[in-house]
Design a protein around this motif. Structure first.
Motif, PDB file in Angstrom:
ATOM      1  N   PRO A  37      -3.492  28.047   1.065  1.00 45.04           N
ATOM      2  CA  PRO A  37      -4.878  28.278   0.659  1.00 45.04           C
ATOM      3  C   PRO A  37      -5.019  28.805  -0.760  1.00 45.04           C
ATOM      4  CG  PRO A  37      -4.140  30.035   2.101  1.00 45.04           C
ATOM      5  CD  PRO A  37      -3.040  29.030   2.061  1.00 45.04           C
ATOM      6  N   GLN A  38      -3.926  29.312  -1.353  1.00 46.60           N
ATOM      7  CA  GLN A  38      -3.962  29.858  -2.706  1.00 46.60           C
ATOM      8  C   GLN A  38      -2.715  29.413  -3.467  1.00 46.60           C
ATOM      9  OE1 GLN A  38      -6.483  31.489  -4.028  1.00 46.60           O
ATOM     10  NE2 GLN A  38      -7.651  31.647  -2.112  1.00 46.60           N
ATOM     11  N   PRO A  39      -2.766  29.417  -4.805  1.00 50.59           N
ATOM     12  CA  PRO A  39      -1.553  29.108  -5.575  1.00 50.59           C
ATOM     13  C   PRO A  39      -0.445  30.097  -5.260  1.00 50.59           C
ATOM     14  CG  PRO A  39      -3.494  29.020  -6.986  1.00 50.59           C
ATOM     15  CD  PRO A  39      -3.946  29.585  -5.674  1.00 50.59           C
ATOM     16  N   VAL A  40       0.775  29.614  -5.217  1.00 47.39           N
ATOM     17  CA  VAL A  40       1.905  30.454  -4.881  1.00 47.39           C
ATOM     18  C   VAL A  40       2.130  31.504  -5.974  1.00 47.39           C
ATOM     19  CG1 VAL A  40       3.594  28.955  -6.024  1.00 47.39           C
ATOM     20  CG2 VAL A  40       4.303  30.375  -4.090  1.00 47.39           C
ATOM     21  N   ALA A  41       2.571  32.693  -5.568  1.00 43.30           N
ATOM     22  CA  ALA A  41       2.861  33.752  -6.533  1.00 43.30           C
ATOM     23  C   ALA A  41       4.122  33.404  -7.315  1.00 43.30           C
ATOM     24  CB  ALA A  41       3.033  35.084  -5.810  1.00 43.30           C
ATOM     25  N   VAL A  42       4.056  33.473  -8.635  1.00 46.42           N
ATOM     26  CA  VAL A  42       5.162  33.013  -9.488  1.00 46.42           C
ATOM     27  C   VAL A  42       6.330  33.992  -9.463  1.00 46.42           C
ATOM     28  CG1 VAL A  42       5.819  32.443 -11.846  1.00 46.42           C
ATOM     29  CG2 VAL A  42       3.588  31.728 -10.961  1.00 46.42           C
ATOM     30  N   GLU A  43       6.058  35.288  -9.548  1.00 46.08           N
ATOM     31  CA  GLU A  43       7.142  36.264  -9.703  1.00 46.08           C
ATOM     32  C   GLU A  43       8.140  36.242  -8.548  1.00 46.08           C
ATOM     33  OE1 GLU A  43       3.990  36.821 -10.087  1.00 46.08           O
ATOM     34  OE2 GLU A  43       3.732  37.342 -12.210  1.00 46.08           O
ATOM     35  N   PRO A  44       7.703  36.267  -7.272  1.00 49.87           N
ATOM     36  CA  PRO A  44       8.695  36.188  -6.194  1.00 49.87           C
ATOM     37  C   PRO A  44       9.507  34.895  -6.223  1.00 49.87           C
ATOM     38  CG  PRO A  44       6.584  36.951  -5.359  1.00 49.87           C
ATOM     39  CD  PRO A  44       6.352  36.483  -6.748  1.00 49.87           C
ATOM     40  N   CYS A  45       8.863  33.796  -6.598  1.00 51.86           N
ATOM     41  CA  CYS A  45       9.582  32.517  -6.655  1.00 51.86           C
ATOM     42  C   CYS A  45      10.640  32.539  -7.750  1.00 51.86           C
ATOM     43  CB  CYS A  45       8.596  31.377  -6.884  1.00 51.86           C
ATOM     44  SG  CYS A  45       7.543  31.013  -5.467  1.00 51.86           S
ATOM     45  N   LEU A  46      10.314  33.122  -8.893  1.00 54.86           N
ATOM     46  CA  LEU A  46      11.301  33.213  -9.969  1.00 54.86           C
ATOM     47  C   LEU A  46      12.465  34.106  -9.564  1.00 54.86           C
ATOM     48  CD1 LEU A  46       9.018  33.473 -13.147  1.00 54.86           C
ATOM     49  CD2 LEU A  46      10.359  31.510 -12.376  1.00 54.86           C
ATOM     50  N   LEU A  47      12.159  35.183  -8.847  1.00 55.22           N
ATOM     51  CA  LEU A  47      13.225  36.060  -8.371  1.00 55.22           C
ATOM     52  C   LEU A  47      14.147  35.322  -7.402  1.00 55.22           C
ATOM     53  CD1 LEU A  47      14.557  38.839  -8.160  1.00 55.22           C
ATOM     54  CD2 LEU A  47      12.869  39.413  -6.371  1.00 55.22           C
ATOM     55  N   MET A  48      13.554  34.574  -6.484  1.00 51.77           N
ATOM     56  CA  MET A  48      14.363  33.802  -5.542  1.00 51.77           C
ATOM     57  C   MET A  48      15.182  32.743  -6.251  1.00 51.77           C
ATOM     58  SD  MET A  48      11.702  33.294  -2.353  1.00 51.77           S
ATOM     59  CE  MET A  48      12.875  32.251  -1.501  1.00 51.77           C
ATOM     60  N   ALA A  49      14.588  32.089  -7.259  1.00 50.02           N
ATOM     61  CA  ALA A  49      15.323  31.080  -8.016  1.00 50.02           C
ATOM     62  C   ALA A  49      16.509  31.704  -8.737  1.00 50.02           C
ATOM     63  CB  ALA A  49      14.386  30.394  -9.007  1.00 50.02           C
ATOM     64  N   SER A  50      16.322  32.889  -9.283  1.00 48.37           N
ATOM     65  CA  SER A  50      17.417  33.580  -9.967  1.00 48.37           C
ATOM     66  C   SER A  50      18.546  33.917  -8.999  1.00 48.37           C
ATOM     67  CB  SER A  50      16.900  34.853 -10.635  1.00 48.37           C
ATOM     68  OG  SER A  50      15.866  34.566 -11.547  1.00 48.37           O
ATOM     69  N   LEU A  51      18.170  34.384  -7.795  1.00 49.49           N
ATOM     70  CA  LEU A  51      19.188  34.704  -6.800  1.00 49.49           C
ATOM     71  C   LEU A  51      19.947  33.446  -6.356  1.00 49.49           C
ATOM     72  CD1 LEU A  51      17.218  37.279  -4.602  1.00 49.49           C
ATOM     73  CD2 LEU A  51      19.027  37.753  -6.275  1.00 49.49           C
ATOM     74  N   THR A  75      16.074  23.359  -5.622  1.00 51.59           N
ATOM     75  CA  THR A  75      15.251  22.199  -5.976  1.00 51.59           C
ATOM     76  C   THR A  75      13.886  22.280  -5.309  1.00 51.59           C
ATOM     77  OG1 THR A  75      17.238  20.836  -6.191  1.00 51.59           O
ATOM     78  CG2 THR A  75      15.133  19.688  -5.948  1.00 51.59           C
ATOM     79  N   SER A  76      13.882  22.646  -4.027  1.00 50.26           N
ATOM     80  CA  SER A  76      12.612  22.788  -3.316  1.00 50.26           C
ATOM     81  C   SER A  76      11.754  23.890  -3.939  1.00 50.26           C
ATOM     82  CB  SER A  76      12.880  23.090  -1.843  1.00 50.26           C
ATOM     83  OG  SER A  76      11.675  23.167  -1.121  1.00 50.26           O
ATOM     84  N   ALA A  83       4.233  22.679  -8.488  1.00 50.90           N
ATOM     85  CA  ALA A  83       2.948  22.456  -7.832  1.00 50.90           C
ATOM     86  C   ALA A  83       2.065  23.700  -7.928  1.00 50.90           C
ATOM     87  CB  ALA A  83       3.171  22.080  -6.369  1.00 50.90           C
ATOM     88  N   GLY A  84       2.689  24.887  -7.891  1.00 43.37           N
ATOM     89  CA  GLY A  84       1.923  26.119  -8.016  1.00 43.37           C
ATOM     90  C   GLY A  84       1.260  26.257  -9.375  1.00 43.37           C
ATOM     91  N   TRP A  85       1.949  25.786 -10.414  1.00 40.11           N
ATOM     92  CA  TRP A  85       1.369  25.821 -11.763  1.00 40.11           C
ATOM     93  C   TRP A  85       0.120  24.946 -11.813  1.00 40.11           C
ATOM     94  CZ3 TRP A  85       3.287  22.715 -16.513  1.00 40.11           C
ATOM     95  CH2 TRP A  85       2.599  23.136 -17.652  1.00 40.11           C
TER      96      TRP A  85
END
Length: 809
Positions: A37-51, A75-76, A83-85
């Motif tokens: 229902p809302q754009p995904v939060a960027v910061e948690p996704c970047l943290l997960m990508a870094s991990l 990749t996912s 898509a969030g952007w």
């Protein structure tokens, strides 16, 4: 031993199709955002990508299997971020709701024209400047890039590329939300529209620039506007002028509703939407022409092979045509797909390969993640996949006869392979699509389209020569149109008796039937291809949709989201009642045809036993003719019979009946024949005190009259109901306190338009309901409302937006 062999086979298959798994991961990430229902939060996704990156670095190369799993997750996640952007841009570029119905002065350039008639022009304006006054008369400058406007009774024509300054009334993008039907909000988001509205009548729009000749081109839109005006002038009213404009310039504004309907019924609508077929043809033709010319230069052949030398020329031609056609999303997708083919040739890779196919899917969704939600995306890639699958192992056709058979076979395979997808997206199919496309595709692509483009270009240099070529293209199109009309007439006469109604209602049904279609269209060597027909049986074996009443004593109420109007359906186990049919907004959009009828057809209901029209106002009865075009109706009842003389109707006399164990009571306000049309509305009560009361558009005075006649001695059983349709869309002069106390509903549903000019439902009315702890549902906010009543009177309800909230809503 067998287990080891099976495990080794699985590992080899996973390794060989690793590219496929990465593309699936990418598309899954993009799809996840579209379900939120809302754009995904960027910061948690970047943290997960870094991990995940750290995990890949730490495990490499000790555990290749875990590295692959983490890489797939990464990749996912990257797809989700991309898509969030886009989702964030969609949300941020929309008009703030505080400026709904604000008057604004905007200046911009006409980017496209959706339709243009004497009564209304709908067009897209690229905004250069905007100044608005909110309700508090505070000035603000909204950050919107594009607005879609309606100009009612225009006194001037609008052309592509023109710059205008006009006073408009704007509101936030918003569409009607009905399950399984067209999502207007999504369509606006895909086009980058930040606001919709209409041209205000207080101040005359000011045209800032006129389309210029070739020496004055300042933009592609201006060029398109100039060419469209010249083309229309040269063809001088030829009936196929709109078709030629659509093919050459991507301008479909001149197509009348009859032409659009004919293309839909013949299954040829895709031929006038500039997409892969058109762009690929033009690019390939120039590519082949340049390659042939390059072969005439032997020294150049020593340095660069002819196919590679011609590739850039073909790509430039395809890009130029995509721009000239308006560079809409289908054209963008097609140009990306063509670019992949060009890149494969330049890099000396196989063009028609799995990797080229998957790369094109990734690039298209990387460019525009919302493309994943377009039917054209799946139909385009589906057609390529079906063709490749059907032609596996087959030698190239030799000779005209073999080539003709190959074309027929490919078109037949495409029709079979894409049938489940077409039914899933559009819930209809054309019985004459195959013979129509067998003729229309070669005529349009090999004759009409090249002649239309050649004539358009020649017209700039020599009007006489260009006009002659355009006229030839128009004559060929006219002959094709006659053939298509003959096929449509033939199909319409044969369909009721010979062809079953096919449906695909769920993703599971789509997967099963698509598997059957691919199995049936499989190449030689695949065993038991005929058994694919078994997987196609779900197309003709239907079940009612979710929540459909299927037992005695049960019924479903669906209050459709129809904007400022009313349309609802009540279905029992074996019967259908429709109360009001909404408005007829234009020839292209009719609530009765496009919402009520389609909703019933999706649930397997093709006959209406009784149709009640509360009164003859357009917002309640405008969709009547459209509904009658789609469905058969047993009886029509209305409170204003003298105003619906185009059909056989009965007056709203008091009557009771029972369907499948459900009681119905129809009545009207006593002595209302001399009152207003609103107070003459038919009232409907279904299911007794545990059911629903539908009072139409009655006013407060009619409510008081009903209470005096039917609410005797505190006995409210004649009017009380668990669910109440709010009278007159929540008008300030309805839903009186005494009325609400007598009905004593648990749920109230109001059908109103988003940010409507009547301010329905009025804030005082909403307050009355909420003070009595009545759940208040507004279709403008929650979309269509479905309420299920069982034989015990217990109800369950859900709404379109509540069940599937999306960020573009």
């Amino acid at each position: 031993m067998a287990a080891d062999l099976l495990g080794r086979s699985v590992r080899e298959a996973a390794k060989n199709y690793l590219d496929l798994w990465f593309v699936v991961a990418w598309l899954s990430g993009i799809a996840c955002q579209q379900l939120l229902p809302q754009p995904v939060a960027v910061e948690p996704c970047l943290l997960m990508a870094s991990l995940l990156c750290l995990g890949i670095w730490w495990l490499w190369p000790r555990s290749s299997a875990l590295v692959v799993v983490l890489a797939l997750l990464l990749t996912s996640l990257l797809g989700l971020l991309r898509a969030g952007w886009t989702a964030e841009n969609v949300v941020e570029s929309r008009l703030d709701s505080s400026l709904n119905r604000a008057r604004c002065i905007i200046q911009g350039q006409v980017a496209s024209i959706d339709s243009q008639t004497e009564s209304i022009t709908r067009f897209l304006l690229s905004v250069e400047q905007a100044q608005c006054l909110d309700r508090g008369q505070q000035s603000s400058q909204p950050n919107i890039d594009k607005v879609r406007l309606a100009w009612y009774r225009p006194d001037q024509a609008v052309a592509l590329g023109e710059r205008w300054s006009m006073q408009v009334v704007l509101k936030r993008p918003h569409g009607m939300a009905n399950p399984g039907l067209f999502d207007y909000s999504l369509w606006l988001a895909q086009r980058g529209v930040g606001a919709t509205g209409y041209v205000a009548s207080g101040q005359k729009p000011d045209k800032l620039a006129e389309p210029a000749g070739p020496a004055g081109f300042v933009s592609v839109d201006l060029l398109r506007g100039y060419l469209a005006a010249r083309l229309t002038e040269v063809l001088a009213g030829h009936p196929q002028t709109a078709v030629i404009r659509a093919l050459a310039l991507g301008d479909r504004s001149g197509l009348d509703p009859q032409s659009r309907e004919q293309m839909q019924l013949s299954g040829t609508s895709h031929l006038l939407a500039v997409s892969g077929l058109h762009i690929g043809l033009i690019g390939s033709f120039v590519w082949a022409l340049f390659s042939y010319c390059w072969r005439l230069y032997p020294r150049g052949m020593l340095w660069v092979p002819a196919p590679i030398a011609g590739a850039p020329a073909g790509w430039l031609a395809a890009g130029a045509y995509a721009l000239l056609s308006g560079f809409a999303l289908p054209a963008q997708r097609s140009l990306i797909m063509f670019s992949v083919a060009v890149l494969a040739v330049i890099l000396r890779r196989e063009v028609f390969s799995r990797r080229s196919f998957l790369l094109a899917m990734v690039l298209v969704t990387l460019w525009q993640p919302l493309a994943l939600l377009q039917p054209g995306f799946w139909l385009s890639f589906g057609a390529l996949a079906v063709i490749a699958w059907a032609l596996v192992g087959r030698p190239p056709a030799s000779g005209w006869l073999h080539y003709g058979f190959a074309v027929v076979r490919v078109q037949t395979v495409i029709w079979i392979g894409l049938l489940p997808l077409g039914l899933y997206f559009f819930q209809s199919y054309s019985v004459v699509s195959l013979p129509a496309n067998l003729v229309a595709i070669p005529v349009i692509t090999l004759l009409v389209l090249p002649l239309a483009l050649l004539g358009t270009l020649l017209m700039v240099v020599n009007e006489l020569a260009g006009g002659a070529v355009l006229l030839l293209a128009a004559q060929l199109s006219d002959l094709l149109w006659s053939y298509l009309q003959w096929l449509v007439d033939l199909g319409e006469s044969a369909k009721p008796g010979l062809f079953p109604r096919l449906r695909v209602d769920s993703l599971l049904q789509l997967l099963v039937t698509a598997l059957g279609a691919l199995w049936l269209a499989a190449p030689r060597g695949v065993p038991a291809r005929g058994l694919g027909l078994l997987c196609l049986l779900p197309l003709v074996i239907h079940t009612d949709g979710e929540g459909s009443a299927g037992h005695v004593g049960e019924f479903d109420l669906v209050v459709h989201d129809v904007g400022q109007g009313l349309a609802l359906t009540i279905t029992t186990a074996n019967h259908v009642l429709v109360y009001d049919v909404g408005a007829r907004f234009s020839e292209r959009f009719d609530v009765g045809r496009d919402i009520v009828a389609q909703s019933l057809l999706r649930r397997g209901r093709s006959h209406i036993d009784r149709l009640v029209i509360s009164h003859a106002d357009n917002d309640h009865a405008g969709g009547l003719s459209g509904l009658l075009e789609q469905l058969s109706v047993g009886q029509i009842i209305t409170g204003t019979p003298e105003q619906l003389q185009q059909v056989v109707v009965s007056g709203c006399s008091e009557q009771d009946w029972e369907w499948d164990g459900v009681a119905f009571h129809l009545f009207n306000v006593v002595n209302s024949s001399g009152g207003s049309d609103n107070d003459r509305s038919c009232l409907l009560r279904v299911g007794g005190a545990q059911g629903v009361l539908v009072p139409g558009d009655i006013s407060g005075s009619a409510e008081r009259q009903l209470l005096a006649e039917r609410y005797r001695g505190g006995d409210g059983q004649q009017l009380s109901a668990t669910v109440l349709l709010v009278p007159h869309h929540g008008s300030r002069f309805s839903s009186t306190p005494g009325w609400l106390d007598a009905i004593d509903p648990q749920i109230a549903v109001v059908s109103s338009g988003y940010a409507n000019r009547f301010n329905h439902p009025h804030v005082d009315v909403v307050t009355r309901y909420r003070q009595r702890s009545i759940r208040f549902l507004d279709t403008a906010d929650v979309g269509a409302v479905t309420i299920h009543f069982n034989d015990q009177g217990v109800i369950d309800w859900w709404s379109a937006r509540g069940a599937k909230p999306r960020y573009w809503h």
